[in-house]
Design a protein around this motif. Structure first.
Motif, PDB file in Angstrom:
ATOM      1  N   ASN A 104       0.833  -1.191   0.000  1.00 39.89           N
ATOM      2  CA  ASN A 104       0.000   0.000   0.000  1.00 39.89           C
ATOM      3  C   ASN A 104       0.873   1.249   0.000  1.00 39.89           C
ATOM      4  OD1 ASN A 104       0.935  -0.425   2.572  1.00 39.89           O
ATOM      5  ND2 ASN A 104      -0.923   0.296   3.587  1.00 39.89           N
ATOM      6  N   GLN A 105       1.776   1.308  -0.984  1.00 39.85           N
ATOM      7  CA  GLN A 105       2.670   2.444  -1.117  1.00 39.85           C
ATOM      8  C   GLN A 105       1.953   3.560  -1.874  1.00 39.85           C
ATOM      9  OE1 GLN A 105       5.616   2.576   0.261  1.00 39.85           O
ATOM     10  NE2 GLN A 105       5.688   0.461   0.926  1.00 39.85           N
ATOM     11  N   PRO A 106       2.293   4.818  -1.595  1.00 40.05           N
ATOM     12  CA  PRO A 106       1.683   5.920  -2.345  1.00 40.05           C
ATOM     13  C   PRO A 106       1.957   5.768  -3.839  1.00 40.05           C
ATOM     14  CG  PRO A 106       2.919   6.735  -0.449  1.00 40.05           C
ATOM     15  CD  PRO A 106       3.246   5.278  -0.578  1.00 40.05           C
ATOM     16  N   GLU A 107       0.996   6.179  -4.642  1.00 41.99           N
ATOM     17  CA  GLU A 107       1.146   6.045  -6.087  1.00 41.99           C
ATOM     18  C   GLU A 107       2.365   6.806  -6.594  1.00 41.99           C
ATOM     19  OE1 GLU A 107      -1.233   7.077 -10.233  1.00 41.99           O
ATOM     20  OE2 GLU A 107      -2.281   7.238  -8.305  1.00 41.99           O
ATOM     21  N   ASP A 108       2.650   7.985  -5.999  1.00 39.72           N
ATOM     22  CA  ASP A 108       3.788   8.760  -6.498  1.00 39.72           C
ATOM     23  C   ASP A 108       5.109   8.030  -6.261  1.00 39.72           C
ATOM     24  OD1 ASP A 108       3.804   9.055  -3.762  1.00 39.72           O
ATOM     25  OD2 ASP A 108       4.146  11.217  -3.772  1.00 39.72           O
ATOM     26  N   LEU A 112       7.835   6.871  -9.131  1.00 41.89           N
ATOM     27  CA  LEU A 112       9.259   7.190  -9.099  1.00 41.89           C
ATOM     28  C   LEU A 112      10.096   5.934  -9.319  1.00 41.89           C
ATOM     29  CD1 LEU A 112      11.491   9.270  -8.685  1.00 41.89           C
ATOM     30  CD2 LEU A 112      11.386   8.802  -6.235  1.00 41.89           C
ATOM     31  N   VAL A 113       9.711   4.830  -8.686  1.00 44.18           N
ATOM     32  CA  VAL A 113      10.438   3.571  -8.885  1.00 44.18           C
ATOM     33  C   VAL A 113      10.378   3.164 -10.347  1.00 44.18           C
ATOM     34  CG1 VAL A 113      10.463   1.108  -8.347  1.00 44.18           C
ATOM     35  CG2 VAL A 113      10.089   2.773  -6.517  1.00 44.18           C
ATOM     36  N   ALA A 114       9.197   3.250 -10.956  1.00 45.87           N
ATOM     37  CA  ALA A 114       9.055   2.886 -12.365  1.00 45.87           C
ATOM     38  C   ALA A 114       9.891   3.794 -13.255  1.00 45.87           C
ATOM     39  CB  ALA A 114       7.587   2.943 -12.772  1.00 45.87           C
ATOM     40  N   GLU A 115       9.958   5.058 -12.906  1.00 50.38           N
ATOM     41  CA  GLU A 115      10.759   6.007 -13.687  1.00 50.38           C
ATOM     42  C   GLU A 115      12.243   5.665 -13.604  1.00 50.38           C
ATOM     43  OE1 GLU A 115      11.539   9.123 -16.209  1.00 50.38           O
ATOM     44  OE2 GLU A 115       9.560   8.395 -15.601  1.00 50.38           O
ATOM     45  N   ILE A 116      12.700   5.283 -12.422  1.00 52.59           N
ATOM     46  CA  ILE A 116      14.108   4.894 -12.254  1.00 52.59           C
ATOM     47  C   ILE A 116      14.408   3.636 -13.067  1.00 52.59           C
ATOM     48  CG2 ILE A 116      15.790   4.005 -10.594  1.00 52.59           C
ATOM     49  CD1 ILE A 116      14.490   5.885  -8.517  1.00 52.59           C
ATOM     50  N   ILE A 117      13.500   2.659 -13.026  1.00 54.20           N
ATOM     51  CA  ILE A 117      13.709   1.428 -13.792  1.00 54.20           C
ATOM     52  C   ILE A 117      13.769   1.731 -15.284  1.00 54.20           C
ATOM     53  CG2 ILE A 117      12.691  -0.793 -14.432  1.00 54.20           C
ATOM     54  CD1 ILE A 117      11.546  -0.939 -11.588  1.00 54.20           C
ATOM     55  N   ALA A 118      12.852   2.580 -15.761  1.00 49.56           N
ATOM     56  CA  ALA A 118      12.847   2.933 -17.177  1.00 49.56           C
ATOM     57  C   ALA A 118      14.122   3.671 -17.569  1.00 49.56           C
ATOM     58  CB  ALA A 118      11.618   3.786 -17.492  1.00 49.56           C
ATOM     59  N   ALA A 170       7.998  -6.051  -8.119  1.00 45.06           N
ATOM     60  CA  ALA A 170       8.180  -5.134  -9.244  1.00 45.06           C
ATOM     61  C   ALA A 170       6.940  -5.103 -10.123  1.00 45.06           C
ATOM     62  CB  ALA A 170       9.403  -5.545 -10.058  1.00 45.06           C
ATOM     63  N   GLY A 171       6.358  -6.281 -10.361  1.00 43.69           N
ATOM     64  CA  GLY A 171       5.142  -6.331 -11.166  1.00 43.69           C
ATOM     65  C   GLY A 171       3.989  -5.615 -10.493  1.00 43.69           C
ATOM     66  N   GLY A 172       3.887  -5.759  -9.169  1.00 41.59           N
ATOM     67  CA  GLY A 172       2.825  -5.079  -8.434  1.00 41.59           C
ATOM     68  C   GLY A 172       2.924  -3.572  -8.529  1.00 41.59           C
ATOM     69  N   ILE A 173       4.156  -3.046  -8.517  1.00 42.33           N
ATOM     70  CA  ILE A 173       4.348  -1.600  -8.652  1.00 42.33           C
ATOM     71  C   ILE A 173       3.813  -1.119  -9.999  1.00 42.33           C
ATOM     72  CG2 ILE A 173       6.124   0.171  -9.012  1.00 42.33           C
ATOM     73  CD1 ILE A 173       7.745  -1.195  -6.810  1.00 42.33           C
ATOM     74  N   CYS A 174       4.150  -1.838 -11.056  1.00 40.25           N
ATOM     75  CA  CYS A 174       3.693  -1.445 -12.392  1.00 40.25           C
ATOM     76  C   CYS A 174       2.179  -1.521 -12.503  1.00 40.25           C
ATOM     77  CB  CYS A 174       4.340  -2.338 -13.448  1.00 40.25           C
ATOM     78  SG  CYS A 174       6.127  -2.129 -13.589  1.00 40.25           S
ATOM     79  N   ARG A 175       1.578  -2.563 -11.934  1.00 39.38           N
ATOM     80  CA  ARG A 175       0.125  -2.694 -12.004  1.00 39.38           C
ATOM     81  C   ARG A 175      -0.569  -1.588 -11.205  1.00 39.38           C
ATOM     82  NH1 ARG A 175      -2.370  -5.265 -15.697  1.00 39.38           N
ATOM     83  NH2 ARG A 175      -4.021  -6.001 -14.317  1.00 39.38           N
ATOM     84  N   ARG A 176       0.035  -1.173 -10.113  1.00 38.14           N
ATOM     85  CA  ARG A 176      -0.569  -0.088  -9.335  1.00 38.14           C
ATOM     86  C   ARG A 176      -0.608   1.212 -10.123  1.00 38.14           C
ATOM     87  NH1 ARG A 176      -2.024  -0.172  -4.304  1.00 38.14           N
ATOM     88  NH2 ARG A 176      -1.540  -1.976  -3.011  1.00 38.14           N
ATOM     89  N   ILE A 177       0.408   1.432 -10.953  1.00 37.28           N
ATOM     90  CA  ILE A 177       0.455   2.665 -11.737  1.00 37.28           C
ATOM     91  C   ILE A 177      -0.631   2.649 -12.805  1.00 37.28           C
ATOM     92  CG2 ILE A 177       1.867   4.024 -13.336  1.00 37.28           C
ATOM     93  CD1 ILE A 177       4.305   2.930 -11.809  1.00 37.28           C
ATOM     94  N   THR A 178      -0.781   1.531 -13.491  1.00 44.92           N
ATOM     95  CA  THR A 178      -1.728   1.462 -14.602  1.00 44.92           C
ATOM     96  C   THR A 178      -3.160   1.201 -14.153  1.00 44.92           C
ATOM     97  OG1 THR A 178      -1.188  -0.891 -14.888  1.00 44.92           O
ATOM     98  CG2 THR A 178       0.035   0.695 -16.230  1.00 44.92           C
ATOM     99  N   HIS A 179      -3.338   0.561 -12.984  1.00 43.46           N
ATOM    100  CA  HIS A 179      -4.675   0.255 -12.472  1.00 43.46           C
ATOM    101  C   HIS A 179      -4.753   0.623 -10.992  1.00 43.46           C
ATOM    102  CE1 HIS A 179      -4.080  -2.368 -15.963  1.00 43.46           C
ATOM    103  NE2 HIS A 179      -5.383  -2.311 -16.139  1.00 43.46           N
ATOM    104  N   PRO A 180      -4.619   1.905 -10.666  1.00 43.95           N
ATOM    105  CA  PRO A 180      -4.529   2.297  -9.249  1.00 43.95           C
ATOM    106  C   PRO A 180      -5.776   1.969  -8.441  1.00 43.95           C
ATOM    107  CG  PRO A 180      -4.810   4.219 -10.655  1.00 43.95           C
ATOM    108  CD  PRO A 180      -4.547   3.068 -11.564  1.00 43.95           C
ATOM    109  N   GLN A 181      -6.949   1.986  -9.051  1.00 46.64           N
ATOM    110  CA  GLN A 181      -8.183   1.735  -8.319  1.00 46.64           C
ATOM    111  C   GLN A 181      -8.762   0.364  -8.637  1.00 46.64           C
ATOM    112  OE1 GLN A 181      -9.183   3.792  -6.033  1.00 46.64           O
ATOM    113  NE2 GLN A 181      -7.604   5.292  -6.528  1.00 46.64           N
ATOM    114  N   GLN A 182      -8.740   0.004  -9.921  1.00 46.34           N
ATOM    115  CA  GLN A 182      -9.482  -1.174 -10.353  1.00 46.34           C
ATOM    116  C   GLN A 182      -8.984  -2.473  -9.749  1.00 46.34           C
ATOM    117  OE1 GLN A 182      -8.294   1.236 -12.158  1.00 46.34           O
ATOM    118  NE2 GLN A 182      -9.471   1.688 -14.016  1.00 46.34           N
TER     119      GLN A 182
END
Length: 222
Positions: A104-108, A112-118, A170-182
């Protein structure tokens, strides 16, 4: 008032200035990405002169490294874990693992983690930063898993379980970004079931699978 203009001692002013700059840079990186955020823009938003910024940080990558260092140090609590492992304090180690697995990490922060990975895929210096962070995370996680593992489990199999957990994370972080609510809640339930609720099972399976290896070694022993 800017932190550097207060009446605090010089060392304290420098620390506050650096922290202020890092917080501004973090927000800009999250909002715009690394490529779209330049040193001049960070200077303008922070109110810190470009020349002073370069005295504090030699490059934008150095700013990224400092942000990562602060986040990892606060999140991993490496000393607390090392003390728990040394004392064989299993409840404390389990508590560390439960906190480690909290998604349950903040979306921001996820962004940031995804941005660093990219960016690691484009920028060798950022890739080095990411690998350093990954090594620290992996080392702490492996130490916790090894302390909870059945007797005789090999380091290789602990590493497999650690990789499993890190890949899900890592996969959970990406899914949270693309589907934060659903699907965030469904992801959490799935990861809990697949990893932390079944951690004993995962470690036991690794122990069983290493049994032939141990038997072969014992057979070859003089």
């Amino acid at each position: 008032m800017h932190p550097a203009k207060t009446s605090r001692p010089p060392g304290e002013r420098a620390r506050l200035r650096r922290n202020h700059l890092l917080e501004i840079a973090r927000n800009l990186f999250i909002e715009q990405g690394f490529h779209q955020t330049g040193i001049a823009q960070i200077a303008t938003a922070s109110g810190i002169a470009v020349g002073q910024m370069y005295r504090d940080f030699e490059s934008k990558e150095a700013i990224i490294a400092a942000i990562c260092e602060a986040d990892v140090e606060a999140w991993l609590e490496e000393k607390a874990l090392a003390d728990a492992v040394a004392a064989r304090d299993l409840p404390a180690i389990r508590g560390w693992l439960e906190r480690f697995g909290t998604r349950n990490q903040p979306e921001d922060r996820c962004r940031l983690v995804a941005e660093i990975i990219a960016e690691a895929g484009r920028n060798p210096r950022v890739a080095d930063i990411y690998r350093g962070v990954d090594a620290r995370v992996r080392q702490s996680l492996s130490a916790a898993l090894a302390a909870l593992s059945p007797e005789g489990i090999s380091a290789k199999h602990v590493a497999v379980v650690a990789e499993y957990i890190l890949t899900f994370g890592a996969g959970g972080i990406c899914r949270r970004i693309t589907h934060p609510q659903q699907c965030a809640e469904q992801i959490d339930r799935f990861v809990d079931a697949a990893i932390f609720n079944d951690l004993e099972h995962l470690l036991q399976e690794a122990s069983i699978s290493s049994a032939p290896e141990r038997a072969s070694t014992a057979t070859q022993a003089p």
